[in-house]
Every structure is written in C-alpha cells, then in structure tokens.
Design a protein around this motif. Sequence first.
Motif, PDB file in Angstrom:
ATOM      1  N   VAL A  96       0.778  -1.350   0.270  1.00  0.00           N
ATOM      2  CA  VAL A  96       0.112   0.031  -0.374  1.00  0.00           C
ATOM      3  C   VAL A  96       0.620   1.447  -0.356  1.00  0.00           C
ATOM      4  O   VAL A  96       0.883   2.181  -1.088  1.00  0.00           O
ATOM      5  CB  VAL A  96      -0.830   0.051   0.947  1.00  0.00           C
ATOM      6  N   CYS A  97       1.873   1.071   1.101  1.00  0.00           N
ATOM      7  CA  CYS A  97       3.025   2.223   0.842  1.00  0.00           C
ATOM      8  C   CYS A  97       4.343   1.681   1.269  1.00  0.00           C
ATOM      9  O   CYS A  97       4.454   1.513   2.358  1.00  0.00           O
ATOM     10  CB  CYS A  97       2.019   3.450   1.826  1.00  0.00           C
ATOM     11  N   PRO A  98       5.007   1.102   0.447  1.00  0.00           N
ATOM     12  CA  PRO A  98       6.158   0.121   0.774  1.00  0.00           C
ATOM     13  C   PRO A  98       7.015   1.973   0.697  1.00  0.00           C
ATOM     14  O   PRO A  98       7.813   2.436   0.124  1.00  0.00           O
ATOM     15  CB  PRO A  98       6.818  -0.275  -1.074  1.00  0.00           C
ATOM     16  N   ASN A  99       8.480   1.177   2.293  1.00  0.00           N
ATOM     17  CA  ASN A  99       9.235   2.203   2.300  1.00  0.00           C
ATOM     18  C   ASN A  99       9.679   2.044   3.249  1.00  0.00           C
ATOM     19  O   ASN A  99       9.649   0.220   3.670  1.00  0.00           O
ATOM     20  CB  ASN A  99       8.350   3.713   2.937  1.00  0.00           C
ATOM     21  N   TYR A 100      10.910   2.285   4.103  1.00  0.00           N
ATOM     22  CA  TYR A 100      12.419   1.216   4.752  1.00  0.00           C
ATOM     23  C   TYR A 100      11.175   0.878   6.135  1.00  0.00           C
ATOM     24  O   TYR A 100      12.064   0.219   6.897  1.00  0.00           O
ATOM     25  CB  TYR A 100      12.971   2.235   4.868  1.00  0.00           C
ATOM     26  N   THR A 101      10.222   2.059   6.400  1.00  0.00           N
ATOM     27  CA  THR A 101      10.006   1.698   8.141  1.00  0.00           C
ATOM     28  C   THR A 101       9.166   0.262   7.672  1.00  0.00           C
ATOM     29  O   THR A 101       9.227  -0.510   8.299  1.00  0.00           O
ATOM     30  CB  THR A 101       9.144   2.953   8.361  1.00  0.00           C
ATOM     31  N   ASN A 102       8.245   0.136   7.128  1.00  0.00           N
ATOM     32  CA  ASN A 102       7.190  -1.073   7.284  1.00  0.00           C
ATOM     33  C   ASN A 102       7.411  -2.050   6.289  1.00  0.00           C
ATOM     34  O   ASN A 102       6.613  -2.975   6.072  1.00  0.00           O
ATOM     35  CB  ASN A 102       5.860  -0.746   6.606  1.00  0.00           C
ATOM     36  N   PHE A 103       9.022  -2.039   5.940  1.00  0.00           N
ATOM     37  CA  PHE A 103       9.996  -3.232   5.262  1.00  0.00           C
ATOM     38  C   PHE A 103       9.042  -4.762   6.013  1.00  0.00           C
ATOM     39  O   PHE A 103       9.174  -5.422   5.309  1.00  0.00           O
ATOM     40  CB  PHE A 103      11.431  -3.372   4.859  1.00  0.00           C
ATOM     41  N   GLN A 104       9.629  -4.525   7.606  1.00  0.00           N
ATOM     42  CA  GLN A 104       9.225  -6.087   8.165  1.00  0.00           C
ATOM     43  C   GLN A 104       8.709  -6.404   7.746  1.00  0.00           C
ATOM     44  O   GLN A 104       8.010  -7.478   8.497  1.00  0.00           O
ATOM     45  CB  GLN A 104       9.443  -5.744   9.414  1.00  0.00           C
ATOM     46  N   SER A 135      10.818 -23.334  21.761  1.00  0.00           N
ATOM     47  CA  SER A 135      11.898 -22.782  21.986  1.00  0.00           C
ATOM     48  C   SER A 135      12.185 -22.698  19.881  1.00  0.00           C
ATOM     49  O   SER A 135      13.215 -21.758  19.592  1.00  0.00           O
ATOM     50  CB  SER A 135      13.258 -23.969  22.274  1.00  0.00           C
ATOM     51  N   ALA A 136      11.330 -23.365  19.583  1.00  0.00           N
ATOM     52  CA  ALA A 136      10.997 -23.518  17.722  1.00  0.00           C
ATOM     53  C   ALA A 136      10.691 -21.644  17.681  1.00  0.00           C
ATOM     54  O   ALA A 136      11.340 -20.500  17.146  1.00  0.00           O
ATOM     55  CB  ALA A 136      10.559 -24.106  17.001  1.00  0.00           C
ATOM     56  N   TYR A 137       9.316 -21.284  18.319  1.00  0.00           N
ATOM     57  CA  TYR A 137       8.723 -20.297  17.701  1.00  0.00           C
ATOM     58  C   TYR A 137       9.723 -18.636  18.841  1.00  0.00           C
ATOM     59  O   TYR A 137       9.098 -17.478  18.293  1.00  0.00           O
ATOM     60  CB  TYR A 137       7.115 -20.543  18.756  1.00  0.00           C
ATOM     61  N   ALA A 138       9.924 -19.171  19.988  1.00  0.00           N
ATOM     62  CA  ALA A 138      10.625 -18.661  20.404  1.00  0.00           C
ATOM     63  C   ALA A 138      11.633 -18.300  19.960  1.00  0.00           C
ATOM     64  O   ALA A 138      11.994 -16.561  19.681  1.00  0.00           O
ATOM     65  CB  ALA A 138      11.429 -19.075  22.005  1.00  0.00           C
ATOM     66  N   CYS A 139      13.026 -18.424  18.661  1.00  0.00           N
ATOM     67  CA  CYS A 139      14.304 -18.098  18.112  1.00  0.00           C
ATOM     68  C   CYS A 139      12.951 -17.426  16.423  1.00  0.00           C
ATOM     69  O   CYS A 139      13.484 -16.431  16.410  1.00  0.00           O
ATOM     70  CB  CYS A 139      14.116 -19.968  17.077  1.00  0.00           C
ATOM     71  N   LEU A 140      12.393 -17.418  16.512  1.00  0.00           N
ATOM     72  CA  LEU A 140      11.924 -17.100  15.591  1.00  0.00           C
ATOM     73  C   LEU A 140      11.239 -15.916  15.896  1.00  0.00           C
ATOM     74  O   LEU A 140      10.582 -14.494  15.051  1.00  0.00           O
ATOM     75  CB  LEU A 140       9.977 -17.771  14.680  1.00  0.00           C
ATOM     76  N   ALA A 141      10.627 -15.721  17.464  1.00  0.00           N
ATOM     77  CA  ALA A 141       9.556 -14.268  17.407  1.00  0.00           C
ATOM     78  C   ALA A 141      11.256 -13.243  18.071  1.00  0.00           C
ATOM     79  O   ALA A 141      11.150 -12.306  17.517  1.00  0.00           O
ATOM     80  CB  ALA A 141       8.870 -14.706  18.823  1.00  0.00           C
ATOM     81  N   ILE A 142      12.462 -14.079  18.383  1.00  0.00           N
ATOM     82  CA  ILE A 142      13.856 -13.570  18.796  1.00  0.00           C
ATOM     83  C   ILE A 142      14.313 -12.695  16.853  1.00  0.00           C
ATOM     84  O   ILE A 142      14.800 -11.187  17.228  1.00  0.00           O
ATOM     85  CB  ILE A 142      14.653 -14.033  19.306  1.00  0.00           C
ATOM     86  N   ILE A 143      14.335 -13.474  16.177  1.00  0.00           N
ATOM     87  CA  ILE A 143      14.386 -13.428  14.476  1.00  0.00           C
ATOM     88  C   ILE A 143      13.448 -12.139  14.463  1.00  0.00           C
ATOM     89  O   ILE A 143      13.906 -10.754  13.581  1.00  0.00           O
ATOM     90  CB  ILE A 143      14.187 -14.381  14.016  1.00  0.00           C
ATOM     91  N   ILE A 144      12.924 -12.163  14.830  1.00  0.00           N
ATOM     92  CA  ILE A 144      11.635 -11.018  13.589  1.00  0.00           C
ATOM     93  C   ILE A 144      11.619  -9.248  14.988  1.00  0.00           C
ATOM     94  O   ILE A 144      11.589  -8.734  14.512  1.00  0.00           O
ATOM     95  CB  ILE A 144      10.105 -11.420  13.622  1.00  0.00           C
ATOM     96  N   PHE A 145      11.911  -9.786  16.173  1.00  0.00           N
ATOM     97  CA  PHE A 145      11.750  -9.403  16.706  1.00  0.00           C
ATOM     98  C   PHE A 145      13.622  -7.700  16.329  1.00  0.00           C
ATOM     99  O   PHE A 145      13.903  -6.451  15.953  1.00  0.00           O
ATOM    100  CB  PHE A 145      12.659  -9.546  18.335  1.00  0.00           C
ATOM    101  N   PHE A 146      14.301  -9.154  16.226  1.00  0.00           N
ATOM    102  CA  PHE A 146      16.306  -8.002  15.438  1.00  0.00           C
ATOM    103  C   PHE A 146      15.169  -7.483  14.278  1.00  0.00           C
ATOM    104  O   PHE A 146      16.264  -6.491  13.350  1.00  0.00           O
ATOM    105  CB  PHE A 146      17.168  -9.354  15.346  1.00  0.00           C
ATOM    106  N   SER A 147      14.573  -8.102  13.235  1.00  0.00           N
ATOM    107  CA  SER A 147      14.309  -6.807  12.186  1.00  0.00           C
ATOM    108  C   SER A 147      13.773  -5.369  12.339  1.00  0.00           C
ATOM    109  O   SER A 147      13.796  -5.194  11.881  1.00  0.00           O
ATOM    110  CB  SER A 147      13.730  -8.440  10.964  1.00  0.00           C
ATOM    111  N   VAL A 148      12.803  -5.889  13.372  1.00  0.00           N
ATOM    112  CA  VAL A 148      11.946  -4.351  13.771  1.00  0.00           C
ATOM    113  C   VAL A 148      13.819  -3.554  14.617  1.00  0.00           C
ATOM    114  O   VAL A 148      13.598  -2.568  13.958  1.00  0.00           O
ATOM    115  CB  VAL A 148      11.072  -4.743  15.065  1.00  0.00           C
ATOM    116  N   ILE A 149      13.956  -3.705  15.131  1.00  0.00           N
ATOM    117  CA  ILE A 149      15.369  -3.538  15.731  1.00  0.00           C
ATOM    118  C   ILE A 149      15.840  -2.965  14.590  1.00  0.00           C
ATOM    119  O   ILE A 149      16.430  -1.274  14.762  1.00  0.00           O
ATOM    120  CB  ILE A 149      16.611  -4.228  16.500  1.00  0.00           C
ATOM    121  N   GLY A 150      16.268  -3.401  13.558  1.00  0.00           N
ATOM    122  CA  GLY A 150      17.358  -3.342  12.617  1.00  0.00           C
ATOM    123  C   GLY A 150      16.418  -1.968  12.074  1.00  0.00           C
ATOM    124  O   GLY A 150      17.158  -0.569  11.554  1.00  0.00           O
ATOM    125  N   VAL A 151      15.213  -1.992  11.877  1.00  0.00           N
ATOM    126  CA  VAL A 151      14.804  -0.935  10.869  1.00  0.00           C
ATOM    127  C   VAL A 151      15.066   0.627  11.726  1.00  0.00           C
ATOM    128  O   VAL A 151      14.810   1.977  11.734  1.00  0.00           O
ATOM    129  CB  VAL A 151      13.005  -1.250  10.933  1.00  0.00           C
TER     130      VAL A 151
END
Length: 213
Positions: A96-104, A135-151
């Motif tokens: 709808v409006c692609p930019n750096y902020t909402n890339f995650q 543990s598997a979904y906790a790891c996936l949550a951490i990965i997505i959290f890091f992607s947001v931190i990167g933004v």
Amino acid sequence: VVNVTGNQDICYYNFLCAHPLGALSAFNNILSNLGYVLLGLLFLLIILQREINYNRALMRKDLQALECGIPKHFGLFYAMGTALMMEGLLSACYHVCPNYTNFQFDTSFMYMIAGLCMLKLYQKRHPDINASAYSAYACLAIIIFFSVIGVVFGKGNMMFWIFFSIIHIIATLLLSTQLYYMGRWKFDSGILRRIVHVLYTDCIHQCSGPMYV
C-alpha cells in the motif's frame, strides 16, 4: 498521506511500475500477492484431506498407517500454510505504501516460512528427534524482533550492523554445532579442551578415534 500531500517520495518503491486503482497508488503490487493467499489456502486443504485420510486409516486399523512411515505431525504443515497466507496478506499491506519503515511487514513471514521449512526438513531426516515448539517459536520471535530493531536503529548506523553481524555469526555457529551433534555438545568448563582436541585430531594428527561413540 501520499494522496493528501502529493509527496510520492513517501512510497518511493511503488512508482517504477505502478498501476493505480482508486486510492491505491500501486494496485498491481497488492493484487499480485493474492497468489500467496490462494496457494496457502490450497496447501491447507491438501493437508486437511491427508489428515482426514490418515485418521480414517487409523480408525479401520490399517497396518500400513499404524506401523509404516515416520510419525505424522500435521501441525507444522498447517503452520506453514497459514504463514504462506499471512505472507500474502502482510506483503499486500506493505505494498500500500512500501518504504524502509514498514519493510518488516513483507519479511516477517518470510522468516517464519523459512524457519518452518527448516524444522520440517530436519524432522523428516531425524524422525526420532522433535524440536520443542516453544523453543522453535521463541527463536523465530527473536529473529523477527531483531528485524524490527534493524528498522528502528539500523538506518545509517554502522556500529549497529557490526554488532549485529558478530551476533549473527556466533549464533549461526552455535546453532549449527548444536544441530550437528544432536544435543551432545555441552557448554561447560571443558569446552576449550574439546575444541583443542577437535582441531588437533582434524588438522594435525588425523588418526584419532571419534569423540562420541
């Protein structure tokens, strides 16, 4: 905001091949994600049919269903199909409006799909070993959290990317070691001695017995 201000730089990814429709400035990019949703729905229906057939075989005490093959875990398949549908939905939201902020929005469920495929492949090759869902979904949550931190912190911040790269390399090495040794690798006071032993037997004196019988 784009339509009110006329500032098309806000959605700067959209306008190379955009086909607008109504208030949507790049309707074609949104519509193209419908395939993800339909394919995910088809995948879920196929898994549902297989689960029903398998349960019917169990009810009529079919020996092939009872005694042959690896254990059936339909939950992971349902999660993969749902993740595929959500990838299409959130990718459409992103376009709808692609930019750096909402890339995650576009990448979060890509990580989920990749992680679930890795889990399923590992489970197929090691049917006697099941990763803990927590543990598997906790790891996936951490990965997505890091992607947001990167933004939030990563744009133009060299120190962040150096720090992130170091963590990424260390985490990948530790996870690979853990998977390769199937949980037999221990983090304790003897870890340095074992590392030296591996380097010695693999690189210098290549005629020693295995560490784990």
